[in-house]
Motif scaffolding. Sequence first.
Motif, short mmCIF file in Angstrom:
data_model
loop_
_atom_site.label_atom_id
_atom_site.label_comp_id
_atom_site.label_asym_id
_atom_site.label_seq_id
_atom_site.Cartn_x
_atom_site.Cartn_y
_atom_site.Cartn_z
N GLN A 1 0.86 -1.18 0.00
CA GLN A 1 0.00 0.00 0.00
C GLN A 1 0.90 1.23 0.00
O GLN A 1 1.76 1.37 0.88
CB GLN A 1 -0.87 -0.01 1.26
N ASP A 2 0.73 2.10 -0.97
CA ASP A 2 1.57 3.30 -1.12
C ASP A 2 3.06 2.95 -1.03
O ASP A 2 3.83 3.62 -0.33
CB ASP A 2 1.21 4.34 -0.04
N GLY A 3 3.44 1.89 -1.69
CA GLY A 3 4.85 1.51 -1.73
C GLY A 3 5.36 0.86 -0.46
O GLY A 3 6.55 0.63 -0.31
N LYS A 4 4.45 0.59 0.50
CA LYS A 4 4.90 -0.02 1.76
C LYS A 4 4.22 -1.38 1.96
O LYS A 4 3.06 -1.56 1.61
CB LYS A 4 4.51 0.88 2.94
N LEU A 5 4.97 -2.29 2.57
CA LEU A 5 4.42 -3.62 2.84
C LEU A 5 3.50 -3.57 4.06
O LEU A 5 3.87 -3.01 5.09
CB LEU A 5 5.59 -4.58 3.11
N VAL A 6 2.31 -4.16 3.91
CA VAL A 6 1.39 -4.24 5.04
C VAL A 6 1.20 -5.72 5.36
O VAL A 6 0.86 -6.51 4.47
CB VAL A 6 0.02 -3.60 4.70
N VAL A 7 1.45 -6.08 6.61
CA VAL A 7 1.32 -7.49 7.02
C VAL A 7 0.22 -7.59 8.07
O VAL A 7 0.31 -6.96 9.12
CB VAL A 7 2.66 -8.01 7.60
N PRO A 8 -0.83 -8.37 7.80
CA PRO A 8 -1.90 -8.51 8.79
C PRO A 8 -1.40 -9.28 10.02
O PRO A 8 -0.40 -9.98 9.93
CB PRO A 8 -2.99 -9.28 8.05
N ASN A 9 -2.13 -9.15 11.12
CA ASN A 9 -1.69 -9.81 12.35
C ASN A 9 -1.71 -11.33 12.24
O ASN A 9 -0.93 -12.02 12.87
CB ASN A 9 -2.56 -9.37 13.53
N ASP B 1 10.94 -11.73 -10.48
CA ASP B 1 11.85 -10.59 -10.63
C ASP B 1 12.41 -10.15 -9.26
O ASP B 1 12.36 -8.98 -8.89
CB ASP B 1 11.13 -9.42 -11.32
N LEU B 2 12.94 -11.12 -8.53
CA LEU B 2 13.48 -10.84 -7.19
C LEU B 2 14.89 -10.29 -7.36
O LEU B 2 15.86 -11.03 -7.41
CB LEU B 2 13.48 -12.12 -6.35
N TYR B 3 14.99 -8.98 -7.49
CA TYR B 3 16.25 -8.40 -7.97
C TYR B 3 17.31 -8.21 -6.91
O TYR B 3 18.47 -7.94 -7.23
CB TYR B 3 15.99 -7.08 -8.70
N VAL B 4 16.94 -8.34 -5.64
CA VAL B 4 17.96 -8.25 -4.58
C VAL B 4 18.20 -9.62 -3.98
O VAL B 4 17.25 -10.29 -3.58
CB VAL B 4 17.49 -7.31 -3.44
N CYS B 5 19.46 -10.04 -3.91
CA CYS B 5 19.80 -11.19 -3.09
C CYS B 5 20.46 -10.61 -1.84
O CYS B 5 21.56 -10.05 -1.93
CB CYS B 5 20.75 -12.13 -3.83
N LEU B 6 19.77 -10.68 -0.73
CA LEU B 6 20.27 -10.07 0.51
C LEU B 6 20.89 -11.13 1.40
O LEU B 6 20.26 -12.13 1.72
CB LEU B 6 19.10 -9.38 1.23
N ARG B 7 22.14 -10.89 1.78
CA ARG B 7 22.85 -11.82 2.69
C ARG B 7 23.46 -11.03 3.84
O ARG B 7 24.52 -10.42 3.66
CB ARG B 7 23.97 -12.53 1.93
N ALA C 1 17.94 -14.07 1.41
CA ALA C 1 16.59 -13.77 0.90
C ALA C 1 16.70 -13.20 -0.49
O ALA C 1 17.71 -12.56 -0.83
CB ALA C 1 15.91 -12.76 1.82
N ASN C 2 15.68 -13.43 -1.29
CA ASN C 2 15.59 -12.83 -2.62
C ASN C 2 14.34 -11.95 -2.61
O ASN C 2 13.25 -12.43 -2.30
CB ASN C 2 15.47 -13.92 -3.68
N ILE C 3 14.55 -10.66 -2.93
CA ILE C 3 13.48 -9.69 -2.67
C ILE C 3 13.25 -8.77 -3.86
O ILE C 3 14.20 -8.37 -4.55
CB ILE C 3 13.86 -8.82 -1.43
N ASN C 4 11.98 -8.41 -4.08
CA ASN C 4 11.63 -7.31 -4.99
C ASN C 4 10.92 -6.27 -4.13
O ASN C 4 9.77 -6.49 -3.72
CB ASN C 4 10.72 -7.81 -6.13
N TYR C 5 11.60 -5.17 -3.82
CA TYR C 5 11.05 -4.18 -2.89
C TYR C 5 9.89 -3.39 -3.49
O TYR C 5 9.17 -2.73 -2.76
CB TYR C 5 12.14 -3.23 -2.40
N HIS C 6 9.72 -3.45 -4.83
CA HIS C 6 8.59 -2.73 -5.44
C HIS C 6 7.29 -3.49 -5.28
O HIS C 6 6.27 -2.95 -4.88
CB HIS C 6 8.82 -2.52 -6.95
#
Length: 420
Positions: free
Chosen positions: A8-16, A112-118, A328-333
């Motif tokens: 939502q508006d570029g931010k991740l929302v995680v329900p409880n 399209d998980l463009y970041v591999c974060l380690r 982790a492999n992440i697409n922040y968009h």
Amino acid sequence: MENKAYMQDGKLVVPNVVTIPFIEGDGVGAEITPVCQKIVNQAVSKAYGDSKKILWKEVLAGEKAFNQTGSWLPEETMEQFREYLIGIKGPLTTPVGGGIRSLNVALRQTLDLYVCLRPVRWFKGVVSPVKEPQKVDMHIFRENTEDIYAGIEWEQGTAEAQKFYRFLKEEMGVSKVRFPETSSFGVKPVSVEGTKRLVRAAIEYALTNKLPSVTLVHKGNIMKFTEGGFKKWGYEVAEQEFGAQTFTMNQFDALKKSEGEDAAKAALKEAQKQGKVIIKDCIADAFLQNTLLIPETYSVIATLNLNGDYVSDQLAAMVGGIGIAPGANINYHTGHAIFEATHGTAPNIAGKNIVNPCSLLLSSVMMLQYMGWNEAADLITDALEKAFESGEATHDLARFMPNGKSLSTQEFGDKIVSLL
Ligand code: NAD
């Protein structure tokens, strides 16, 4: 959107109460996955009581999927990851011959998980090959979709390789291929967008986590337009998009030229005092040396795909943690993120109840942090610190600890639960 994470508006929302699809994994996957889920469930319950909960939903991939459905990576699995955004996976057997080259690559490319974060840190008690492993605390952002790893290559002797060479020679005027008749060829695409989204994510991560610097690691001295482009566009992102929050070595050099070295040093010091993220760069080979000699000077690392592959393994080995390194492999968009065990299926120890579950467990910690459930993440990290410090670990680590006590996978899991 019940039980589903969403953007939502570029931010991740995680329900409880959130559903997380998981791939159990082949080989040792069946042993590490349930242990990790038990620890995560307990940590979430300790941290939030009944107010937050993960609903684990199994999806199939790898050998288990092949045996049950005839497909190594069923479309339904991709659908579930697409829909729920956040997922986690155990190690997968790489299918031999034909079809999918690697399931991990297929997942990264499709979403399209463009970041591999380690993230790489040392746990007190874990034996390391370096003298001062406590100085290693780095977060590698490896570009995951481009570079010489893009899979654009032709084998020597094929009509395609010959055609490509003719194109180079006749249309591009390239005359310096040393042995054209026996050369295979590969293409190294590095784009402005691909670089900028990776470096942007690295800078945002540094800002969010209050980390002091981002280092662009490249071989731009040799590969001027690809790796050199990465460096140039990386600095551009910092200066154009995060001007007020960063101080770059480009700015340092410009000041040094116009006002002298003392003025540049003073500006750098002032920027550090103000909590700005320092953006610097380092040639990849020098960087690998420096990580051994002066690791404390690096924090977040942004680098291309191939460099990132080497850097991730070297740094993990330096903290004695090649078997406990999370990823982790992440697409922040889009918000899509798949957290994973970084080791393989370890068929030689599968079924023996001795596998170390820490790679998947620390990846679960990263997942909780990504979800913003930091309290639960911290409980697990603290418990791991206590266990390692008292020498309690699975055999692969305990055997090197002076005070080591080897625990089975199950016993180690129960120990961590009891320490939460
Ligand atoms: P591997 O990582 O499975 O095993 C290498 C060695 O490390 C083995 O001796 C193994 O026993 C040990 N080891 C690995 N993880 C361990 C752990 N958590 N605790 C204790 N010891 C551990 O690598 P491999 O043998 O080259 O590959 C086996 C299979 O896994 C292959 O099919 C390969 O393609 C696949 N693989 C998958 C992934 C992935 O899914 N991310 C990564 C690497 C390899």
